[in-house]
Design an enzyme around this catalytic site. Structure first.
Site, PDB file in Angstrom:
ATOM      1  N   ARG A 129       0.840  -1.195   0.000  1.00 31.75           N
ATOM      2  CA  ARG A 129       0.000   0.000   0.000  1.00 31.75           C
ATOM      3  C   ARG A 129       0.874   1.244   0.000  1.00 31.75           C
ATOM      4  O   ARG A 129       1.877   1.311   0.716  1.00 31.75           O
ATOM      5  CB  ARG A 129      -0.913   0.024   1.240  1.00 31.75           C
ATOM      6  CG  ARG A 129      -2.120  -0.890   1.103  1.00 31.75           C
ATOM      7  CD  ARG A 129      -3.147  -0.281   0.165  1.00 31.75           C
ATOM      8  NE  ARG A 129      -4.259  -1.166  -0.113  1.00 31.75           N
ATOM      9  CZ  ARG A 129      -4.327  -1.983  -1.165  1.00 31.75           C
ATOM     10  NH1 ARG A 129      -3.329  -2.033  -2.030  1.00 31.75           N
ATOM     11  NH2 ARG A 129      -5.387  -2.719  -1.357  1.00 31.75           N
ATOM     12  N   GLU A 187      -2.244   7.970  -6.253  1.00 31.17           N
ATOM     13  CA  GLU A 187      -2.361   7.189  -7.491  1.00 31.17           C
ATOM     14  C   GLU A 187      -3.553   7.676  -8.302  1.00 31.17           C
ATOM     15  O   GLU A 187      -4.582   8.028  -7.709  1.00 31.17           O
ATOM     16  CB  GLU A 187      -2.512   5.689  -7.160  1.00 31.17           C
ATOM     17  CG  GLU A 187      -1.277   5.096  -6.503  1.00 31.17           C
ATOM     18  CD  GLU A 187      -1.378   3.575  -6.313  1.00 31.17           C
ATOM     19  OE1 GLU A 187      -2.393   2.984  -6.747  1.00 31.17           O
ATOM     20  OE2 GLU A 187      -0.444   2.987  -5.746  1.00 31.17           O
ATOM     21  N   HIS A 229       1.206  -0.075 -10.034  1.00 31.85           N
ATOM     22  CA  HIS A 229       0.290  -0.901  -9.234  1.00 31.85           C
ATOM     23  C   HIS A 229      -0.087  -2.182  -9.990  1.00 31.85           C
ATOM     24  O   HIS A 229      -1.254  -2.460 -10.251  1.00 31.85           O
ATOM     25  CB  HIS A 229      -0.966  -0.115  -8.863  1.00 31.85           C
ATOM     26  CG  HIS A 229      -1.606  -0.600  -7.592  1.00 31.85           C
ATOM     27  ND1 HIS A 229      -2.202   0.232  -6.694  1.00 31.85           N
ATOM     28  CD2 HIS A 229      -1.733  -1.856  -7.063  1.00 31.85           C
ATOM     29  CE1 HIS A 229      -2.683  -0.472  -5.667  1.00 31.85           C
ATOM     30  NE2 HIS A 229      -2.407  -1.733  -5.878  1.00 31.85           N
TER      31      HIS A 229
END
Length: 525
Positions: free
Chosen positions: A231, A260, A278
């Site tokens: 994370r 993000e 990601h």
């Protein structure tokens, strides 16, 4: 037929599984929050990935919603407290992309060890800088895991296969589990001082936010390499930039960022830094797995009552659900009974199980008791939000399990503490399926709790039953069932009557006027 909305792009197998399980499904993606608000009221379930943001405002429009299923691990895009307060189960699929994420962490570790991105860019630019890219071996190096859960344990297994020594910091890692994983359990400062590589596998909470802070990075072994596929927010990105520049950290690879999509970052362009957008769960296998799992979990919940991988409710397998169903019905009725009868503020509730009931999953039973208890004060309470609402009100909840078997092969007792003293009710199952009250405030009385009922406490005296029967008859009220109990002859007696229509204030007044009546109340189940 339950109805589910898939609001993010998902593998077609999810919709196929819903339909096979008898769930109607619509696949409508790319909607704005306003559009989602307008349509969400039609659905019992919402299946999402990371794009849909389930906010409190959207939940306020979700009048029929019972479950939200996140195809993936992270639920940052779901307001879980608001969902809990609304009584909506929130599920994720923590195992569907575990291998994929663990493998990505290992891939980034190799990329850092051998400087693969820089070497690739240099070679494709027509350079042949063989002497520039001097890497390090993974063999015999120490890998420090921050977080030793499902993904962390897979990383540890792969790292041990690479002949690395693995140490782990995780407050919930037991010594027995550490031995089973083949890792050494250490404190965070020890890990920072000893690890050649550090990889993070922990959720983002207030306790883990910036767990690799500026101060923590200063404690690391000089030349450490850091990987984060968990994370954004676990690492202070500005501090990491400075540590890379100073050489304290030899390399860092991030798949996740605080903001993000990460269109700009102080880390971009820093020597020794590797980044991916990601991609932890981005394999074809993982996408199929999480889609299948979220559909199976949601369908089990909507059709069979099974609860798997819920974040705001105890798990309840589809196999357990049929066995627990009558117990939960009993629990809810007892909670409702004591909630209606107990006067004054409640500050403690004890839920005791005995005999066969003590062998079961207790959490759903507790949730059902609390739902029945608190439904007296709210018509929107259910098993999901009842524990949340109870904690919010400071109610002390105690679970007590007795392995012994008493007079009944299975028994559930609910006791509340009030300013007037303790009030206790107990019930059992007849034929393992029919809920039955067997004790009320210390008085033995067997009764079905169903529909509209009249509760009367009176002095045990001849003629009382005839007088109350006459009073109900004169009021045009038909008696369905009649249950009587007493402490001892001539003492206090309790009467529970089921009637065919709602008990009116006028009837309450007429019964209260009868000789010997101490208490009279209307009950509803």
């Amino acid at each position: 037929m339950p109805k589910v909305l898939i609001s993010d792009k998902m593998d077609p197998k999810a919709a196929q599984i819903f339909r096979e399980r008898g769930v109607e499904v619509d696949e409508i993606t790319g909607k704005t929050p306003e559009e989602l608000m307008a349509m969400i009221g039609d659905y019992d379930g919402l299946a999402i990935r990371s794009s849909t943001k389930v906010t409190k405002a959207i939940l306020e429009h979700a009048t029929n919603l019972k479950v939200i299923g996140r195809a993936g691990i992270g639920v940052d895009n779901v307001d879980i407290p608001a969902a809990s307060a609304k009584g909506v189960v929130v599920m994720n699929t923590p195992f569907g992309n575990s291998i994929t994420t663990a493998e990505h962490a290992i891939a980034l570790m190799f990329a850092l060890a051998r400087q693969l991105p820089e070497a690739d860019a240099s070679t494709q630019a027509g350079k042949w800088e063989k002497n520039r890219f001097m890497g390090v071996e993974l063999t015999s190096k120490t890998l420090g895991l921050i977080g030793a859960g499902n993904i962390g344990s897979i990383v540890a297994d792969r790292a041990r296969g690479l002949k690395m020594k693995v140490i782990a910091f995780d407050p919930f890692l037991t010594p027995e589990r550490a031995i089973e994983m083949g890792v050494e359990k250490v404190e965070l400062d020890q890990l920072l001082a000893r690890a050649d590589f550090i990889t993070l596998h922990t959720p983002l909470t207030e306790q883990t936010r910036n767990i690799l802070s500026r101060e923590a990075l200063a404690k690391t072994k000089k030349g450490v390499r850091i990987i984060n596929c968990a994370r954004g927010g676990l690492i202070d990105e500005a501090a990491l930039k400075d540590a890379l520049d100073s050489g304290q950290v030899a390399g860092a690879a991030l798949d996740v960022f605080v903001e993000e999509p990460a269109k700009a970052s102080p880390l971009f362009g820093t020597p020794g830094f590797v980044s991916t957008p990601h991609l932890g769960a981005s394999t074809s296998e993982a996408q199929v797995n999480v889609a299948i799992q979220v559909a199976e979990q949601m369908a089990d919940f909507l059709v069979n009552g099974g609860v798997t991988n819920a974040l705001n409710m105890p798990s309840l397998s589809a196999e357990e659900a049929p066995r627990l169903k009558p117990y939960m019905a009993l629990a809810e009725k007892l909670g409702s009974l004591v909630g209606q009868l107990a006067h004054g503020a409640l500050d403690q509730i004890s839920i005791e199980t005995e005999g066969a009931a003590a062998e079961l999953n207790q959490k759903p039973i507790v949730g059902a008791v609390l739902a029945g208890l608190m439904r007296v004060h709210s018509d929107t309470v259910n098993m999901v939000n009842a524990p949340f609402l109870a904690r919010e009100r400071g109610l002390d909840i105690r679970e007590i399990r007795h392995e012994r078997e008493g007079v009944y092969h299975t028994l559930l007792r609910v006791t509340v503490r009030t300013q007037a003293g303790d009030r206790s009710v107990a019930g059992t199952l007849f034929g393992n399926e029919a809920p039955r009250l067997v004790e009320l405030f210390g008085i033995k009385v067997e009764a079905d709790l169903d529909g509209d009922m009249l509760y009367v406490v009176n002095e045990d005296a001849p003629g009382f039953i005839g007088r109350i029967g006459t009073t109900l008859g004169e009021s045009g009220v038909n008696i369905g069932t009649f249950h009587l109990g007493r402490r001892d002859a001539g003492g206090e007696a309790v009467l529970l009557l089921s009637v065919d229509e709602a008990v009116t204030p006028d009837l309450i007044a007429r019964v209260r006027a009868l000789p010997g009546v101490k208490t009279v109340m209307a009950l509803k189940f």
